[in-house]
Design a protein around this motif. Structure first.
Motif, mmCIF file in Angstrom:
data_model
loop_
_atom_site.group_PDB
_atom_site.id
_atom_site.type_symbol
_atom_site.label_atom_id
_atom_site.label_comp_id
_atom_site.label_asym_id
_atom_site.label_seq_id
_atom_site.Cartn_x
_atom_site.Cartn_y
_atom_site.Cartn_z
ATOM 1 N N LYS B 8 0.854 -1.188 0.000
ATOM 2 C CA LYS B 8 0.000 0.000 0.000
ATOM 3 C C LYS B 8 0.887 1.235 0.000
ATOM 4 O O LYS B 8 2.065 1.170 0.364
ATOM 5 N N PHE B 9 0.288 2.379 -0.390
ATOM 6 C CA PHE B 9 1.110 3.570 -0.620
ATOM 7 C C PHE B 9 0.449 4.837 -0.075
ATOM 8 O O PHE B 9 -0.768 4.919 0.013
ATOM 9 N N THR B 10 1.309 5.823 0.258
ATOM 10 C CA THR B 10 0.797 7.130 0.694
ATOM 11 C C THR B 10 1.086 8.169 -0.392
ATOM 12 O O THR B 10 1.899 7.951 -1.284
ATOM 13 N N ASP B 12 2.693 10.734 0.157
ATOM 14 C CA ASP B 12 4.051 11.234 0.405
ATOM 15 C C ASP B 12 5.106 10.249 -0.079
ATOM 16 O O ASP B 12 6.288 10.405 0.238
ATOM 17 N N HIS B 13 4.676 9.237 -0.818
ATOM 18 C CA HIS B 13 5.582 8.268 -1.441
ATOM 19 C C HIS B 13 6.256 7.324 -0.449
ATOM 20 O O HIS B 13 7.406 6.957 -0.616
ATOM 21 N N GLU B 14 5.520 6.983 0.620
ATOM 22 C CA GLU B 14 5.966 5.863 1.451
ATOM 23 C C GLU B 14 5.189 4.616 1.014
ATOM 24 O O GLU B 14 4.068 4.707 0.522
ATOM 25 N N TRP B 15 5.822 3.452 1.201
ATOM 26 C CA TRP B 15 5.114 2.191 0.973
ATOM 27 C C TRP B 15 4.915 1.489 2.313
ATOM 28 O O TRP B 15 5.645 1.724 3.281
ATOM 29 N N VAL B 16 3.895 0.618 2.356
ATOM 30 C CA VAL B 16 3.511 -0.070 3.578
ATOM 31 C C VAL B 16 3.236 -1.533 3.251
ATOM 32 O O VAL B 16 2.473 -1.829 2.325
ATOM 33 N N ASP B 51 2.743 9.248 14.712
ATOM 34 C CA ASP B 51 1.380 9.673 14.372
ATOM 35 C C ASP B 51 1.223 9.750 12.866
ATOM 36 O O ASP B 51 2.088 10.309 12.183
ATOM 37 N N ALA B 52 0.124 9.244 12.381
ATOM 38 C CA ALA B 52 -0.148 9.254 10.939
ATOM 39 C C ALA B 52 -0.001 10.671 10.390
ATOM 40 O O ALA B 52 -0.523 11.630 10.948
ATOM 41 N N GLY B 53 0.756 10.786 9.312
ATOM 42 C CA GLY B 53 0.921 12.076 8.651
ATOM 43 C C GLY B 53 2.027 12.930 9.240
ATOM 44 O O GLY B 53 2.385 13.969 8.673
ATOM 45 N N LYS B 54 2.591 12.506 10.375
ATOM 46 C CA LYS B 54 3.679 13.290 10.984
ATOM 47 C C LYS B 54 5.031 12.660 10.613
ATOM 48 O O LYS B 54 5.135 11.453 10.438
ATOM 49 N N ALA B 55 6.064 13.510 10.553
ATOM 50 C CA ALA B 55 7.396 13.016 10.205
ATOM 51 C C ALA B 55 7.923 12.105 11.309
ATOM 52 O O ALA B 55 7.805 12.415 12.487
ATOM 53 N N ALA B 70 4.863 9.128 8.784
ATOM 54 C CA ALA B 70 4.253 7.876 9.213
ATOM 55 C C ALA B 70 2.958 7.676 8.446
ATOM 56 O O ALA B 70 2.098 8.555 8.433
ATOM 57 N N PRO B 71 2.793 6.541 7.797
ATOM 58 C CA PRO B 71 1.573 6.294 7.041
ATOM 59 C C PRO B 71 0.393 5.990 7.975
ATOM 60 O O PRO B 71 -0.760 6.044 7.563
ATOM 61 N N ILE B 72 0.711 5.708 9.215
ATOM 62 C CA ILE B 72 -0.295 5.197 10.129
ATOM 63 C C ILE B 72 0.197 5.432 11.554
ATOM 64 O O ILE B 72 1.405 5.518 11.791
#
Lengths: 366, 128
Positions: B8-10, B12-16, B51-55, B70-72
């Motif tokens: 899965k992807f965000t 912000d170009h992170e993968w999960v 926290d989701a969305g925080k660096a 963090a994606p989650i």
């Protein structure tokens, strides 16, 4: 709309990553900054520097005018010689740094930073007007010239295949005019990487032909296209100043590491009084070379500390591809630290240990 | 551009990678390609709350500093200890050896906000 150099389509075909730089669309990298950096140190790299500006100064009073305009001693130049110099505002801040070419006693050419061309030309015209000197002609020839930098230890061998000019006779910081691959070229043994190499000035319309000829000949000798990304890391390892970082309207040449080209004993030049005063009173800041002793990458604007005291800021920083360590140039308060001292660089919320070293970063002192 | 189906992807170009209530997180092939040569990685400590969305971390290329988000939300249970000494692994193997952290997820429903491979592909095409 970004300006494009005559090599733009070549960069695209090579798959370069293009970025905005000083109003120009320029290649920051092709294969990767580290690979390109190491290629220039070991073999050779080819740079498009067509964005740089060229301004001609001609006439019987050209030398008098240049002596007034610039901080280095242009009278020391002979025909075929190049000089690194700069021009200052009356308060000692730097308008730009540049190279000066002497073609003859009444014929000179400046090469200036791309992002400063218009500012520089306007400043030159203003100083000319204020000087009251007649018989000096200023021409902004930037659109007429493309420029390619061939840099690295294999540069001379590569160029040998393309010209009959005996450029081996061209000493460092000298130049000759002659054909390269049949194209009329100013062959200048100069550069911004600290390696042997040449900066080649060619008619704009012929720039792509020269690039292709160099690339074709040089490929077998390890020549790779090299972008502005490694141009920056290469110059940084050598402590070469970059306008807007180590020198600017707010940083004098004495502060920014250019005391060696600031000839205060020369007859009057713009900024001289302020610089003499600054020297007499003690130059308030100086440029230091810092190596990070922990992992991390210093960047422009990061604070520098000595024993908890804030002593200055990083002006340029990167991960040195040659040393594999974080390196930085920093403007620090006078008397706050000396070579060999440990200092700290504030990186995000932490202070990282760094050491002040004697320049350059590369080759490293043994 | 590689976009593995199982991830899965965000935005912000992170993968999960989801395995029960533990997710493995890294940056995508697109992200490493855009950054260029990665020379430094900063990761949170094991046990840190994210926290989701925080660096939660930083990757730096020669030219740029980039936060990793963090994606989650959850707690860091493992970090890739190899990365600080070999950050270039993110360039050569963004989806495998270049993984960054494992997070124990607070609320699995949060995963529904992430894109699947097709949606991320489309997202990339629209971003240009």
């Amino acid at each position: 709309m970004l300006k494009q150099t005559p090599l733009n389509s070549i960069h695209r075909a090579l798959g370069a990553k293009l970025v905005e730089f000083g109003g120009w669309e320029m290649p920051v990298q092709y294969q990767g900054i580290i690979d390109e950096h190491l290629a220039v140190r070991r073999t050779a790299g080819l740079f498009d520097v067509s964005h740089m500006g060229e301004i001609a100064v001609d006439g019987p009073k050209a030398l008098d005018y240049i002596q007034l305009l610039t901080i280095n001693d242009a009278a020391a130049l002979s025909d075929g010689q190049v000089q690194y110099t700069a021009m200052c505002y009356p308060d000692g801040g730097v308008v730009d740094d540049m190279t000066l070419y002497r073609f003859g006693p009444e014929r000179f050419l400046f090469c200036v930073n791309a992002s400063n061309i218009d500012k520089d030309f306007a400043w030159m015209l203003q100083i000319l007007k204020e000087s009251g000197l007649a018989d000096v002609e200023l021409r902004n020839l930037s659109p007429d010239y493309g420029q390619i930098a061939l840099q690295g230890p294999s540069s001379a061998a590569i160029l040998a295949g393309l010209t009959s000019e005996n450029f081996k006779e061209i000493d460092y910081y000298h130049f000759k005019e002659g054909p390269v691959a049949g194209i009329p070229t100013i062959i200048s043994r100069t550069g911004y990487t600290g390696e042997d190499g040449f900066e080649l000035y060619v008619p704009t319309a012929k720039t792509a032909d020269l690039w292709d000829a160099l690339m074709q000949t040089g490929k077998k000798q390890g020549l790779v296209p090299a972008g502005l990304g490694c141009r920056d890391t290469l110059r940084l390892e050598k402590k070469y100043a970059l306008y807007g970082h180590e020198i600017s309207a707010d940083i004098s040449p004495l502060e920014g590491g250019l005391a060696w080209i600031t000839k205060l004993q020369k007859p009057d030049f713009v900024g001289r009084k302020a610089l003499v005063r600054q020297k007499e009173n003690g130059v308030p800041r100086r440029l230091a070379c810092l190596i990070l002793e922990e992992p991390g990458v210093p960047r422009q604007g990061y604070p520098v500390f000595s024993q908890e005291h804030h002593i200055g800021e990083v002006t340029s920083g990167t991960m040195s591809p040659s040393l594999k360590k974080g390196i930085a140039l920093a403007l620090i308060k006078k008397d706050s630290a000396v070579i060999g001292d440990g200092v700290q660089i504030g990186i995000r919320d932490k202070k990282r240990v760094a050491r002040i070293i004697k320049p350059p970063f590369y080759p490293p002192a043994t | 551009m590689e976009i593995p189906e199982e991830l899965k992807f965000t935005e912000d170009h992170e993968w999960v990678l989801v395995e029960d209530d533990i997710v493995t997180v890294g940056i995508t092939d697109f992200a490493q390609e855009s950054l260029g040569d990665i020379v430094f990685v900063e990761l949170p400590n094991v046990g840190a709350k994210v926290d989701a969305g925080k660096a939660f971390g930083v990757v730096e290329s020669v030219k740029a500093v980039s936060d990793v988000y963090a994606p989650i939300s959850g707690q860091v249970v493992e970090i890739n200890e190899e990365l600080p000494d070999a950050p270039e692994v993110i360039n050569t193997s963004p989806y495998e050896d270049g993984w960054m952290v494992k997070i124990k997820v607070e609320d699995l429903a949060d995963l529904d906000d992430l894109m699947d491979a097709n949606a991320y592909q489309e997202f990339l095409e629209n971003e240009d």
